[in-house]
Design an enzyme around this catalytic site. Sequence first.
Site, short mmCIF file in Angstrom:
data_model
loop_
_atom_site.label_atom_id
_atom_site.label_comp_id
_atom_site.label_asym_id
_atom_site.label_seq_id
_atom_site.Cartn_x
_atom_site.Cartn_y
_atom_site.Cartn_z
CB CYS A 163 -0.73 0.17 1.65
SG CYS A 163 -1.79 1.30 1.79
CB CYS A 166 1.02 1.65 3.74
SG CYS A 166 -1.39 1.36 4.02
#
Length: 239
Positions: A163, A166
């Site tokens: 991600c 993230c």
Amino acid sequence: MKKNKTIKNSITMLILFLSIIGFAQNEKSNTVSLEVFYTKIQSQKNPQVIDARGPEEFALNHIIGSINFNSQSADYNKQIAKLDQSKPVFIYSIGAGRSVQLEKELLKIGFSEAYTLEGGIANWIGGGKPFFANSKSKLTLAEYKKIISENNDVLVDIGSKYCGACKKVKPVLETIKAQYGDNLKIVEIDLEDNPQVIADLKTVKVFPTLILYKKGKIVFKKDGLGDLKNDVDVALASK
């Protein structure tokens, strides 16, 4: 004469405005909520579900019954040929990028319906829907609850190594660690190692998800990074 010109200009502007609205609507993605996505899948005898992530991600975890490819796949045309264009297609990824791109491609080449799952695989697993994982979670829900109960202040970071958003959390966490040290317990939970605990928490809808606990109670839950450092500072200062 002036009046006619004004009317003509107004009509031209109206047509231009409607064209822009129409274009925006055509560009709008068919991104739907988890419940809508799940209900539509359940209504199909043999649902066409596509995981638009990379093959490494798919191998680790995925929606049961899904196939894996995206618009960049080498076998893209071969995978498309296997699908029934007259039936709905359900697409998900880690976020919205690859799934929305594939959704638009399929609609463009003649598929009748294509839907993208809001929040992607995070929303599906976090919402407690059935999934495949190639290994058990390293962290159990009982262990998670024990960490929360044994520490006054706990910051939980839930995400995935695949991600992009993230990855932006990590340097912020390092800054927070340096500032608070042992006074703040930081727990990092990733999808690749801990899918089941994410499912058991029943609170994750998107990656990253940040949760701050004080004495076992949730002080805040953030979907996405936002101003994490400031939010932690404010919350911990309010003791």
